[in-house]
Scaffold this motif. Structure first.
Motif, PDB file in Angstrom:
ATOM      1  N   ASN A   1       1.453   3.951  -3.038  1.00  0.00           N
ATOM      2  CA  ASN A   1       1.036   5.338  -2.855  1.00  0.00           C
ATOM      3  C   ASN A   1       2.161   6.300  -3.211  1.00  0.00           C
ATOM      4  O   ASN A   1       1.927   7.400  -3.699  1.00  0.00           O
ATOM      5  CB  ASN A   1       0.603   5.522  -1.401  1.00  0.00           C
ATOM      6  N   LYS A   2       3.396   5.857  -2.965  1.00  0.00           N
ATOM      7  CA  LYS A   2       4.542   6.723  -3.263  1.00  0.00           C
ATOM      8  C   LYS A   2       4.852   6.758  -4.754  1.00  0.00           C
ATOM      9  O   LYS A   2       5.402   7.749  -5.247  1.00  0.00           O
ATOM     10  CB  LYS A   2       5.790   6.211  -2.526  1.00  0.00           C
TER      11      LYS A   2
ATOM     12  N   MET B   1      -2.568   3.757   7.428  1.00  0.00           N
ATOM     13  CA  MET B   1      -2.052   2.481   6.942  1.00  0.00           C
ATOM     14  C   MET B   1      -1.627   1.654   8.138  1.00  0.00           C
ATOM     15  O   MET B   1      -0.463   1.666   8.542  1.00  0.00           O
ATOM     16  CB  MET B   1      -0.851   2.713   6.032  1.00  0.00           C
TER      17      MET B   1
ATOM     18  N   GLN C   1      -0.854  -1.204   8.681  1.00  0.00           N
ATOM     19  CA  GLN C   1       0.196  -2.212   8.555  1.00  0.00           C
ATOM     20  C   GLN C   1       1.574  -1.587   8.691  1.00  0.00           C
ATOM     21  O   GLN C   1       2.574  -2.272   8.626  1.00  0.00           O
ATOM     22  CB  GLN C   1       0.079  -2.941   7.213  1.00  0.00           C
ATOM     23  N   GLN C   2       1.606  -0.260   8.849  1.00  0.00           N
ATOM     24  CA  GLN C   2       2.897   0.408   8.962  1.00  0.00           C
ATOM     25  C   GLN C   2       2.912   1.319  10.173  1.00  0.00           C
ATOM     26  O   GLN C   2       1.861   1.729  10.663  1.00  0.00           O
ATOM     27  CB  GLN C   2       3.151   1.266   7.719  1.00  0.00           C
TER      28      GLN C   2
ATOM     29  N   THR D   1       0.812  -1.217   0.000  1.00  0.00           N
ATOM     30  CA  THR D   1       0.000   0.000   0.000  1.00  0.00           C
ATOM     31  C   THR D   1       0.847   1.269   0.000  1.00  0.00           C
ATOM     32  O   THR D   1       0.705   2.135  -0.863  1.00  0.00           O
ATOM     33  CB  THR D   1      -0.932  -0.004   1.227  1.00  0.00           C
ATOM     34  N   GLY D   2       1.732   1.347   0.998  1.00  0.00           N
ATOM     35  CA  GLY D   2       2.569   2.542   1.111  1.00  0.00           C
ATOM     36  C   GLY D   2       3.441   2.754  -0.117  1.00  0.00           C
ATOM     37  O   GLY D   2       3.442   3.838  -0.719  1.00  0.00           O
ATOM     38  N   PRO D   3       4.187   1.731  -0.512  1.00  0.00           N
ATOM     39  CA  PRO D   3       5.036   1.876  -1.697  1.00  0.00           C
ATOM     40  C   PRO D   3       4.244   2.270  -2.946  1.00  0.00           C
ATOM     41  O   PRO D   3       4.689   3.128  -3.719  1.00  0.00           O
ATOM     42  CB  PRO D   3       5.643   0.475  -1.866  1.00  0.00           C
TER      43      PRO D   3
END
Lengths: 501, 450, 348
Positions: B156-157, C164, C166-167, B152-154
């Motif tokens: 989004n970046k 998020m 999970q982080q 998710t985070g990656p």
């Protein structure tokens, strides 16, 4: 007559290119005690380890009692009737003598029973005079007796050829005499003895024939009855050796190092030094004689601050350093040259790095950076001033010979210009040339007004160098006085715990 | 000395590495230059074989799909084949769950849609951004499918940097709507509601009235399970009039079987007859607890798995598993690209789309076979697993319960009712409180139960 | 040519030869495995190397934590301490830097915090060994896991990102470390800092009294006591430096690369253990470790790509990496072993 041992043109080149033996031939006749004489590094021990199957020769033949052999390991040599006793004994210290004997016998004869072995051991003891208490625990026994156990062990494995590697180096003169008697009685039994040594007097006393090795080659084999110590010495070193060096007169001044009623414990927590009081003055050498393991090492370590003092005081100059760390003692002018080069030197470091080991403060810049340029200068001074033979200052010190290592170790202390030296076994294991150099250096230090405490198990060294002598036995000083008061015989007795008079 | 020594040692290492690189590069160059034709025939054979399979599937499957594939191949024969990269979660294949399901979905797409799929397993979260950048900038792939919430985070970046690269994120969302990003979420409430009914029914069959769940972390996806499961239990209560005790425990971890074991044991001692595992690796410990509970003769209890079919783990005691069809999600995303129906934004998959559900015996068999192949299933064959599960279901799930399930399923699939998806923790706790009171409609966004 | 120069050249030639032979051996052994499994070894190696270096930014970022955990292993090793705790020291550095960065937004403070936290942990392990005779391997492994679960707890329960979950919460932009612009391109800041750390370590080890004392203590503890150095202090200092470097590695990773920790701990897990390989491969020399960390990173990145391009399972790439690294580290490990055996024999 057929030789018992015949080694033909043995060569040994180690994988790193070091040539240990350059074609050595050796004949040992049945019923003789054969001396193997040579300086350190002459190849005596290598040759015998080849005979014992421990090392494989690069080329050459070995014949044992007329049979050509090729040993895969010591077990083969043992089966062929060859036994070897090393300087360091292969005994389990916490086992009894009988356990140790059993252990060794069962390795070649699995069916041997305890009682059988005990009986044959007793029979052998009677025959040879090698009396040992079978039930005693090995670590409680004196070194001389432990050595007997080793010999007994070897004989019980049916050895016909007994190799002894420097057997007297750990013995008192009295014990050595005992050993010689034993060897002679073994000869009567028909056992061949090969006696490795570098001590002239011993070979003269005990052997029938002598083979002299020098730098991996045989110089010659002579009958003992037809030679003299001086001739042997010449063969050994290849030149006339001045066994006597000039001893400048002492000009003793103020006391620089003082040890007052010092008690020190050894690693096992037992008292190793028991109330020793000594003084060393400017411009004199105090020799401390004694058989190894009578507290000299512990005393030296206590003086250097490496071992705590249980009781008593130590002074360097007027300063009480008893509770001060080693670095402090070095700073105020004490130098210590330990008996072991593996302690005094870091074998994997190069010469420069080793030279600054005790000189670290002097080569630091204001910001505690090591000034390597200056350090190399100091190292260069040591190498030049003490005749160290080395290809480079950046060569790891382990590649230097023992003599050159010792020169570095002594030299770096001298360039620090301390007031007092404690020097332990400075020539142990060195060849004649290096020995002479180190001894001359110590003698010249004395003339410069340094105080030197010389700890040595080599009586010649003590007698040659010392102005005063102290003899240690079981942690105590047996006698102390001017060197002129001590003869070799008196020293031997004192070292054996006999106070004489 | 040291300076020089260190520098020269460094230099020696550099030289060696350079030599290695040179040798390898030379070999690589030699390989590509000397055999330029070699990879090509290989590629053509694979493509031809896949075309044949796509044709056969086209004939066998419905006419609409056949026409679309036909047009795709006939109108633009020069157009390159659709290429997809599936990027697994950390750990990759062999989990018999998410990653293996993703593989199955991609494999199906490869067969049925004639796409080319490559796979990649990242070593850690740290590698995800660079990998996305590398693959996106290579322009090789029409679609990158990302498995698992860690992406998710990656994503989004990186998503905004590559507007021409399509991304499909499975089971998570960045919370941002982008034309090049599709987030595929599951409506877990729907399947867990059905599970809730069956769990309650089985508890009564086993002579008790308590059901429980060992959950992972207190995070939004688990909230949905909680709501659905509790809804199903309460639905059972309402329809049958039988009281059911409900236990729910967060263990705080998805990776600790030991915690799962102790939590499950506590629930069993409180009288729970059926436990639902919602904690990944943690609920493997729950399975073990249930097995021990039965084997030690403390009573009879069942466990329910989730995501993949987990019946094979202990078929005597695991009659059911909730399905979270990652394979369907992967296949859906790829199909949308192939069919030119791609739309960015969030897509949810529920009972109607086949995205969630209860694993049927075919599914049980598929996973038993996977486990058998990887030697995780021992002592029995996949067919035996299926047989045991079949008997278990027949014996312990009464027909009346299946009727309730089908009734609710029908309402959900027809769209008569839909569930709420809470966005804040407060909203979530409020729904749970209302459900516990028996207010079933509190969980519904649309429609009502009476 | 003088004898000295000749000897030195012979010495370096042996090093190069040793490395070259072991590299060839390693690659050949890997090639045989690849070939026997039906893959074209040159194709696979080509991918590993060309893909490994295709994205320099990725390569250097990946190398950064490895470089520091490599140093964290090697500095204590030089002093005779086996630091297997680089893992835990990296964890604590990462979490400390994250917390400080999150609450203060200050990059320098966070870096310093990471370094100090790692140093404190390393120092504690060293002190336990020096003064309580606790085996450093045992205490370090235990601490690794204690920290693993403590940090997991913090991230899951206290520091999770509400958007998020999970982080963990992210490092605010003000505390992030980005690209340092250079004429003709930029260099990733964290790699630059790591290289500086390696150079400083090199200076410390080979040009200061502290480093000298550490090396003497490592090579011969008896000689160290003889020279008046305190070997116990050396143990503690080496672990403080090593721990600090691993902590700095964790901080750099968080501040300059991932910006948060995930709840599966994949961000941090394993980097400390890899550091042991990196350190050995770099022959415990800080300059060598700079190169070995990049080499390692190249293989890992290239290995990931092998699955994508050749369809081989990821475990295959790991196996090949293992073989190559073992082969390359072997001459050095062999020397250590030989030394050990020799010392053991001398004792008898």
């Amino acid at each position: 007559m057929q030789p018992a041992i015949m080694m033909k043109n043995i060569k040994k080149v180690y994988p790193d290119g070091v040539i240990a033996l350059r074609g050595v031939s050796l004949e040992v006749m049945p019923g003789e005690i054969h001396g193997l004489l040579g300086e350190n590094g002459a190849g005596k021990t290598t040759l015998m380890r080849i005979l014992y199957g421990e090392i494989k020769p690069s080329s050459g033949e070995i014949w044992v009692f007329g049979r050509k052999v090729s040993f895969r390991g010591p077990w083969d040599a043992i089966k062929a009737g060859i036994g070897m006793v090393y300087q360091k004994f292969a005994l389990v210290q916490s086992f009894t003598v009988m356990d140790n004997i059993m252990l060794s016998v069962s390795s070649i004869n699995r069916k041997a029973t305890y009682s059988d072995v005990a009986n044959s051991a007793k029979r052998l003891m009677k025959k040879t005079g090698l009396e040992v208490p079978l039930d005693a625990v090995v670590e409680d026994l004196p070194v001389g007796i432990q050595q007997r156990v080793e010999i007994l062990k070897t004989l019980l494995r049916n050895a016909k050829v007994l190799i002894l590697d420097e057997p007297t180096s750990v013995l008192t003169p009295v014990e050595a005499e005992e050993l010689f008697k034993t060897l002679k009685s073994l000869r009567e039994m028909g056992i061949v003895v090969i006696f490795i040594t570098h001590k002239l007097k011993e070979v003269m006393e005990v052997t029938d024939r002598i083979t002299v090795l020098r730098k991996g080659r045989v110089v010659g084999t002579v009958k003992t009855s037809e030679t003299t110590p001086a001739e042997l010495a010449k063969m050994m070193v290849g030149r006339e050796v001045f066994l006597k060096i000039e001893r400048p007169p002492a000009i003793a001044g103020n006391t620089v190092l003082k040890v007052k009623d010092v008690w020190v414990k050894d690693d096992r927590g037992l008292d190793a030094v028991r109330g020793v009081t000594l003084e060393v003055r400017e411009g004199e050498i105090l020799g401390i004689a004694g058989v190894q393991g009578n507290g000299q090492t512990e005393l030296a370590e206590a003086v250097a601050g490496l071992r705590p003092v249980a009781k008593g005081k130590i002074y360097v100059g007027d300063i009480d350093v008893t509770d001060k760390p080693t670095s402090f003692r070095y700073r105020i002018g004490l130098a210590y040259v330990p008996d072991s080069r593996s302690v005094g030197l870091v074998m994997d470091m190069n010469i420069t790095e080793n030279v600054i080991l005790t000189n670290l403060l002097s080569v630091l810049s204001r910001y505690r950076k090591i000034r390597w340029g200056y350090a190399r200068e100091v190292a260069h001074r040591v190498v030049k001033g003490f005749d160290v033979i080395t290809p480079s200052l950046s060569a790891p010190i382990k590649y230097l010979s023992g003599g050159n290592q010792q020169k570095v170790m002594v030299g770096r202390e001298i360039v620090r210009e301390p007031k007092a030296f404690v020097v332990a076994e400075p020539t142990h294991g060195l060849d004649v040339g290096a020995t002479e150099f180190i001894r001359k250096t110590l003698a010249s230090l004395k003339t410069k007004g340094k105080a030197i405490m010389l700890i040595s198990t080599d009586l010649d060294e003590i007698l040659q160098l010392s102005d005063r002598i102290a003899v240690m036995y079981e942690g105590k000083v047996m006698a102390v006085g001017p060197a002129s008061e001590f003869t070799l015989e008196r020293l031997g007795l004192l070292m054996g715990g006999v106070s004489g008079e | 000395m040291n300076v020089k020594k260190a520098i020269s040692t460094g230099a020696a290492i550099t030289i060696t590495i350079v030599i290695i690189l040179a040798v390898a590069a030379g070999a690589w160059w030699w390989y590509t230059m000397s055999t330029p034709s070699q990879p090509k025939p290989a590629a053509t054979t694979t493509s031809s074989s896949t075309t044949t399979t796509s044709v056969t599937t086209a004939t066998s499957s419905s006419t609409t799909t056949s026409t679309t594939t036909q047009t795709a191949t006939t109108t633009s024969p020069a157009k390159k084949k659709v290429r997809v990269a599936v990027l697994f979660d950390v750990g990759g294949r062999g989990d018999l769950s998410f990653n293996d399901m993703a593989y199955l979905g991609a494999e199906r797409a490869q067969k049925e849609l004639g796409v080319e799929v490559n796979f990649l397993t990242p070593k850690s979260l740290n590698d995800m951004v660079p990998l996305l950048e590398q693959l996106a900038s290579s322009n090789k792939y029409d679609l990158l499918v990302l498995i698992g919430f860690l992406w998710t985070g990656p994503l989004n970046k990186t998503a905004d940097k590559f507007p021409n690269q399509k991304f499909a994120l499975i089971d998570s969302t960045t919370g941002v709507v982008r034309p090049n990003e599709m987030d595929l979420l599951f409506r877990e409430q729907e399947s867990s509601a059905l599970i809730g009914i069956l769990a309650a029914a089985m508890a009564y069959q086993l002579g008790g009235n308590t059901v429980g769940a060992v959950a992972g972390m207190d995070i939004p996806p688990l909230w949905k399970f909680h709501i659905g499961y509790l809804f199903g239990v309460k639905y059972f209560e309402m329809k049958t009039g039988k009281k059911v005790n409900f236990l729910w425990q967060y263990t705080g971890t998805f990776g600790d079987p030991q915690v799962g074991y102790t939590t499950a044991m506590q629930m069993l001692q409180q009288g729970a007859k059926v436990l639902y595992g919602l904690a990944g690796l943690t609920h493997i410990g729950m399975f073990n607890a249930v097995i021990d509970w039965n084997n030690e003769g403390k009573g009879k209890a069942f466990a329910i798995g989730e995501d993949a079919s987990q019946e094979w783990y202990a078929p005597q005691y695991i009659p059911l598993s909730g399905a979270k069809r990652v394979d369907v999600a992967v296949y859906t995303a790829i199909k949308d690209v192939v069919d030119n129906q791609w739309k960015g934004g969030i897509v949810t998959l529920g009972l109607k789309e086949g995205g969630v559900g209860i694993w049927d015996l075919d599914g049980v068999k598929t996973f038993a076979e996977l486990a058998y192949q990887t030697h995780q299933l021992k002592n029995m064959t996949p067919d035996e697993v299926v047989q045991i599960v079949k008997n278990l279901r027949e014996k312990y799930i009464p027909q009346s319960a299946w009727q309730l399930v089908n009734e609710l399923k029908q309402k959900i699939e027809s769209g008569e009712i839909t569930f709420k998806t809470p966005t804040t923790h407060d909203e979530y706790t409020h729904i749970i409180q209302e459900l516990m009171k028996g207010n079933l409609n509190a969980a519904l966004a649309k429609g009502s139960i009476s | 040519m003088s004898k000295e120069v000749r000897i030195r050249y012979a010495h370096y030639l042996t090093i190069v030869l040793e490395l070259a032979i072991s590299a060839v051996t390693g690659f050949m052994a890997g090639a045989i495995i690849l070939w026997s499994l039906g893959y074209n070894p040159w194709y696979i190696y080509g991918i590993m190397i060309s893909m490994g270096i295709s994205n320099p930014d990725y390569l250097l970022s990946k190398a950064t934590p490895l470089l520091l955990t490599g140093l964290a292993f090697s500095v204590p090793m030089l002093a005779g301490v086996f630091n297997i705790g680089g893992e835990g020291q990296l964890y604590i550095g990462a979490i400390t830097s994250l917390v400080i960065a999150y609450y203060t937004g200050n990059a320098v403070l966070a870096l310093l915090g990471g370094f100090l936290a790692g140093a404190a942990l390393g120092g504690a392990i060293g002190a336990l060994k020096a003064f309580r005779d606790v085996n450093e391997v045992v205490s370090a492994i235990m601490l690794n896991w204690i920290l693993y679960f403590s940090i997991l707890y913090l991230i899951v329960d206290k520091l999770y990102n509400p958007l998020m979950p999970q982080q963990s919460v992210p490092v605010p932009p003000s505390a992030q470390i980005g690209i340092i612009p250079f004429p003709g391109g930029g260099i990733h800041g964290i790699f630059f800092i790591a290289v500086v750390a390696a150079l400083v370590t090199h200076y410390l080890i080979y040009y200061t009294d502290l480093g000298y004392v550490l090396r003497v203590s490592g090579l011969s503890p008896k000689s160290a006591s003889y020279a008046g150095f305190n070997p116990k202090k050396s143990i503690v200092y080496s672990m403080i430096i090593g721990g600090g470097l691993a902590g700095l590695g964790g901080a750099l990773l968080i501040q300059g690369y991932v910006h948060s920790i995930d709840t599966t701990m994949s961000t941090l897990y394993g980097l400390g253990f890899l550091g042991i390989g990196v350190g050995l491969l770099g022959w415990n020399n800080p300059l060598g470790i700079i190169l070995s960390s990049v080499f390692f990173a190249m293989l890992i990145i290239g290995g990931e790509m092998v699955e994508l391009t050749a369809g081989a399972p990821p475990e295959l790439a790991d196996t090949i990496i293992g073989i190559i690294v073992i082969a390359l580290a072997l001459p050095y490990a062999y020397k250590i072993l030989i030394n050990y055996v020799r010392r053991w024999r001398e004792r008898i």
